[in-house]
Design an enzyme around this catalytic site. Structure first.
Site, short mmCIF file in Angstrom:
data_model
loop_
_atom_site.label_atom_id
_atom_site.label_comp_id
_atom_site.label_asym_id
_atom_site.label_seq_id
_atom_site.Cartn_x
_atom_site.Cartn_y
_atom_site.Cartn_z
N LYS A 34 0.84 -1.20 0.00
CA LYS A 34 0.00 0.00 0.00
C LYS A 34 0.88 1.25 0.00
O LYS A 34 2.08 1.18 0.29
CB LYS A 34 -0.92 -0.02 1.22
CG LYS A 34 -0.19 0.02 2.55
CD LYS A 34 -1.12 -0.35 3.71
CE LYS A 34 -0.39 -0.34 5.03
NZ LYS A 34 -1.23 -0.91 6.11
N ARG A 128 -10.24 -0.58 15.50
CA ARG A 128 -10.09 0.30 14.34
C ARG A 128 -11.08 -0.16 13.26
O ARG A 128 -12.02 0.53 12.97
CB ARG A 128 -8.64 0.32 13.85
CG ARG A 128 -8.38 1.40 12.82
CD ARG A 128 -6.91 1.49 12.43
NE ARG A 128 -6.44 0.26 11.78
CZ ARG A 128 -5.23 0.14 11.24
NH1 ARG A 128 -4.37 1.16 11.26
NH2 ARG A 128 -4.85 -0.99 10.68
N TYR A 252 15.60 30.25 7.41
CA TYR A 252 14.38 30.98 7.78
C TYR A 252 14.27 31.17 9.29
O TYR A 252 14.60 30.25 10.06
CB TYR A 252 13.15 30.23 7.29
CG TYR A 252 12.88 30.39 5.81
CD1 TYR A 252 12.62 31.65 5.26
CD2 TYR A 252 12.87 29.29 4.98
CE1 TYR A 252 12.37 31.79 3.91
CE2 TYR A 252 12.61 29.42 3.62
CZ TYR A 252 12.36 30.69 3.09
OH TYR A 252 12.11 30.82 1.76
N MET A 300 11.59 24.56 1.76
CA MET A 300 10.79 23.78 0.81
C MET A 300 11.66 22.87 -0.06
O MET A 300 11.33 21.70 -0.27
CB MET A 300 9.96 24.71 -0.07
CG MET A 300 9.00 23.96 -0.97
SD MET A 300 8.04 25.04 -2.03
CE MET A 300 6.88 25.75 -0.87
C1 PLP Z 1 -0.40 -1.87 6.81
C2 PLP Z 1 -0.91 -3.18 7.28
C3 PLP Z 1 -0.03 -4.24 7.53
C4 PLP Z 1 1.48 -4.09 7.47
O1 PLP Z 1 1.93 -3.45 8.63
P1 PLP Z 1 3.51 -3.31 8.93
O2 PLP Z 1 3.58 -2.76 10.30
O3 PLP Z 1 4.03 -2.33 7.91
O4 PLP Z 1 4.10 -4.65 8.77
C5 PLP Z 1 -0.58 -5.47 7.85
N1 PLP Z 1 -1.92 -5.64 7.96
C6 PLP Z 1 -2.79 -4.63 7.78
C7 PLP Z 1 -4.25 -4.86 7.93
C8 PLP Z 1 -2.32 -3.36 7.45
O5 PLP Z 1 -3.18 -2.35 7.27
#
Ligand code: PLP
Length: 355
Positions: A34, A128, A252, A300
């Site tokens: 992702k 979550r 800055y 920047m």
């Molecule tokens: C992002 C994610 C992972 C991977 O997590 P890491 O800490 O990067 O290994 C695994 N399972 C779910 C559901 C996630 O959202």
């Protein structure tokens, strides 16, 4: 030559880190790619990983992978946000997470060409995403009866696997085990931290993300101690050198003031590239292989470094912001954040160079 700021991506390191995960877990691996493979480049990383499936956050990322020629199973970690997405899910043969009841209903009402594998997510304490334990049996029954479903995998997510001292992982594991033991389904619970540090959480599928990219997922061990190799090396150059007298200010807000005569190097990277603006004076920066310190505010497009440790500094010297010689985890500590944020923030202005 164009701007010297690049993110070098070492594919061999990515493959190595994947093999480290496999030394810990003999079962199936879902490689989490992702957020543009945590900033490393979605398609190139996905193609390099020898895994049983890939995981992304949304359908755009999944379609991007399919259009890039990736044929492996792909899981949408948040499922679909809208029933219209199911058409694309079917066309691209994606797996979907199901974490709320509407998503079950959408699937029951959809007419797909081929049935899907779905990942039924329930909450074991993180609060979550996911069904409550009470809902699990009913949701599983509906999915098993649904003509658009060919397989159900049971999954949950751990909140504290990075912390070896936390009792939370054992608590979540106990909840997960007892809630799932009556089912024939495959199961998945472990993220990177759990893949490396909590073998009892492995079940059928582990879901590593950050460890694949060579950053430590745990609080008590460095990436090097875990045998992980950094995949991204973020590089630039010294593009200017300023001579400062004691009392002169840099950058800055005139936040930094020289206490002695010194040379200050200006590096072509800034917060518009994704280098963290909140990195304070003192954050390490490698110049020509020598550790120096960031001084003043991050601009920047540029940062300033104290060149005092360098014998004969010259313009054009190579700079490493993090990577092979300076752990992204160290920079993250200085910047009061985590490697995940630093890596995913490196944006499109920084070309990825695959080696
Ligand atoms: C992002 C994610 C992972 C991977 O997590 P890491 O800490 O990067 O290994 C695994 N399972 C779910 C559901 C996630 O959202």
């Amino acid at each position: 030559m164009s701007r010297p700021t690049v993110a070098e991506i070492r594919i061999a390191a990515l493959k190595h880190n994947c093999s480290v995960i496999k030394q810990h877990h003999g079962g199936k691996v879902l490689g989490v790619v992702k957020a543009n493979a945590y900033g490393h480049g979605l398609v190139d990383c996905a193609k390099a990983l020898d895994v049983d499936g890939l995981a992304v956050a949304c359908i755009e990322e999944a379609v991007h992978l399919r259009e890039g020629g990736v044929r492996a199973p792909i899981v949408l970690l948040e499922g679909v946000f809208d029933p219209k997405e199911l058409t694309l899910v079917g066309r691209h043969e994606l797996d979907i997470v199901i974490h709320r009841e509407e998503q079950v209903t959408w699937l029951e009402q959809a007419s797909l060409l081929l049935p899907l594998r779905v990942w039924l997510k329930f909450n074991t304490g993180m609060h979550r995403l996911g069904f409550s334990i009470d809902q699990l049996e009913a949701m599983n029954a509906r999915l098993q009866a649904c003509s658009s479903v060919k397989q159900v995998v049971l999954m949950s997510h751990l909140a504290c696997a990075d912390d070896p001292e936390s009792p939370m992982t054992d608590q979540q594991l106990a909840v997960f085990s007892s809630a799932t033991e009556a089912y024939e389904c495959e199961r998945s619970l472990a993220n990177s931290a759990a893949s490396l540090a909590w073998p009892k959480t492995h079940f059928d599928w582990v879901r590593p993300g950050i460890a694949l990219y060579g950053s430590t997922p745990v609080l008590d061990k460095s990436a090097a101690q875990l045998g992980l190799q950094p995949v991204m090396t973020l590089k630039s150059q010294i593009i200017g050198i300023q001579s400062c007298k004691a009392g002169d200010s840099v950058g800055y807000g005139a936040d930094f003031r020289a206490t002695k005569d010194m040379l200050v190097g200006t590096v072509a990277i800034g917060y518009a590239d994704g280098y963290p603006r909140h990195a304070p004076s003192g954050t390490p920066v490698m110049v020509d292989g020598v550790e120096c310190k960031l001084i003043g505010r991050v601009s920047m497009d540029m940062i300033s470094v104290d060149l005092s440790p360098i014998a004969n500094p010259i313009e054009g010297m190579g700079v490493e912001l993090w990577g092979e010689n300076l752990s992204v985890d160290t920079v993250a500590q200085h910047a009061n954040t985590i490697s995940y944020e630093l890596l995913t923030q490196i944006n499109q202005r920084v070309p990825r160079r695959y080696i």
